[in-house]
Design an enzyme around this catalytic site. Structure first.
Site, short mmCIF file in Angstrom:
data_model
loop_
_atom_site.label_atom_id
_atom_site.label_comp_id
_atom_site.label_asym_id
_atom_site.label_seq_id
_atom_site.Cartn_x
_atom_site.Cartn_y
_atom_site.Cartn_z
N CYS A 1 0.78 -1.23 -0.24
CA CYS A 1 -0.07 0.11 0.57
C CYS A 1 1.08 1.30 0.08
O CYS A 1 1.41 1.25 -1.19
CB CYS A 1 -1.05 0.16 0.75
SG CYS A 1 -2.46 1.19 0.93
N HIS B 1 -3.84 -4.94 -0.10
CA HIS B 1 -3.25 -5.55 0.56
C HIS B 1 -3.60 -6.96 0.83
O HIS B 1 -4.37 -7.32 0.72
CB HIS B 1 -4.25 -4.57 1.27
CG HIS B 1 -4.10 -3.40 2.02
ND1 HIS B 1 -3.50 -3.37 2.98
CD2 HIS B 1 -4.56 -2.60 1.98
CE1 HIS B 1 -3.63 -1.80 3.73
NE2 HIS B 1 -3.94 -1.22 2.79
N GLU C 1 -1.96 -9.69 2.84
CA GLU C 1 -2.86 -9.19 3.93
C GLU C 1 -4.51 -9.76 4.03
O GLU C 1 -4.47 -9.95 5.25
CB GLU C 1 -2.00 -8.76 5.48
CG GLU C 1 -2.49 -7.63 6.06
CD GLU C 1 -2.37 -6.41 4.54
OE1 GLU C 1 -2.36 -5.11 4.86
OE2 GLU C 1 -1.60 -6.62 3.79
#
Length: 208
Positions: free
Chosen positions: A79, A181, A183
């Site tokens: 990001c 992202h 994750e």
């Protein structure tokens, strides 16, 4: 050991949990020695570019990251962390970046049919096969951002369609960036992190 860089402007814990899930030993740290000794590093980031770059510089981590890149160790920016890898940004004011990947950070076009920030799931189109992209093809990933990486096509390995073709992933040697992202992107995000794990393994083998 991989180090997730802690400079008070990133979602370090969620990235650490994702790395734990794929069996990649990791540590959250702001210690320059630990970071320099890591097999690879992840640079997370949320918030504004000028403040994030200022904090990296204040801690001396800008120099550490450049030394890691020169040594050929893998780096993954996530990001805002990806945007910091570029040469500069015009967010709020002109700010120099790390300069590890050619390009400049600009605000997404403000058009009525495309909200800014770009938030939510969007499809990833693979432009070039790398260890991070070899096991994905057209899946959706999770974005939250208002600025994008305007960089030469040669460094773009994946895009997502919006008001423009947003560079979703960029790459220069062993340096990678993901605007979305991983994750927060479910199984596909884990596959991308597994690809980064493979880059680290390959680099360690070549240096032995």
């Amino acid at each position: 050991m991989i180090v997730i860089i802690d400079y008070d402007t990133g979602n370090t814990k969620s990235i650490s949990k994702a790395l734990d899930f794929i069996g990649l030993q990791n540590k959250i740290s702001s210690d320059k020695t630990e970071i320099a000794q890591a097999d690879g590093v992840i640079l997370p980031g949320v918030g504004a570019y000028p403040e994030a770059m200022q904090e990296l510089t204040r801690r001396g981590l800008d120099k550490t990251l450049k030394e890691i890149a020169t040594a050929g160790k893998p780096i993954l920016g996530v990001c805002l962390g990806m945007q910091l890898l570029l040469e500069s940004s015009n967010e709020h004011s002109y700010t120099k970046g790390l300069g590890l990947i050619p390009g400049h950070v600009e605000m997404l076009p403000d058009e009525s049919e495309f909200a800014v920030p770009h938030m939510g799931w969007n499809q990833l189109q693979i432009k070039r096969t790398t260890p991070l992209t070899q096991n994905i093809a057209g899946e959706y990933v999770y974005y939250v951002h208002s600025y994008y990486a305007n960089c030469p096509e040669a460094y773009i390995i994946a895009t997502s369609g919006y008001s423009i073709d947003i560079p979703g992933m960029i790459n220069n040697g062993n340096i990678y960036g993901a605007q979305f992202h991983p994750e927060k992107s479910g199984q596909i995000g884990l596959e991308i992190l597994k690809g980064f794990k493979e880059v680290i393994r390959s680099c360690k083998s070549s240096q032995q």
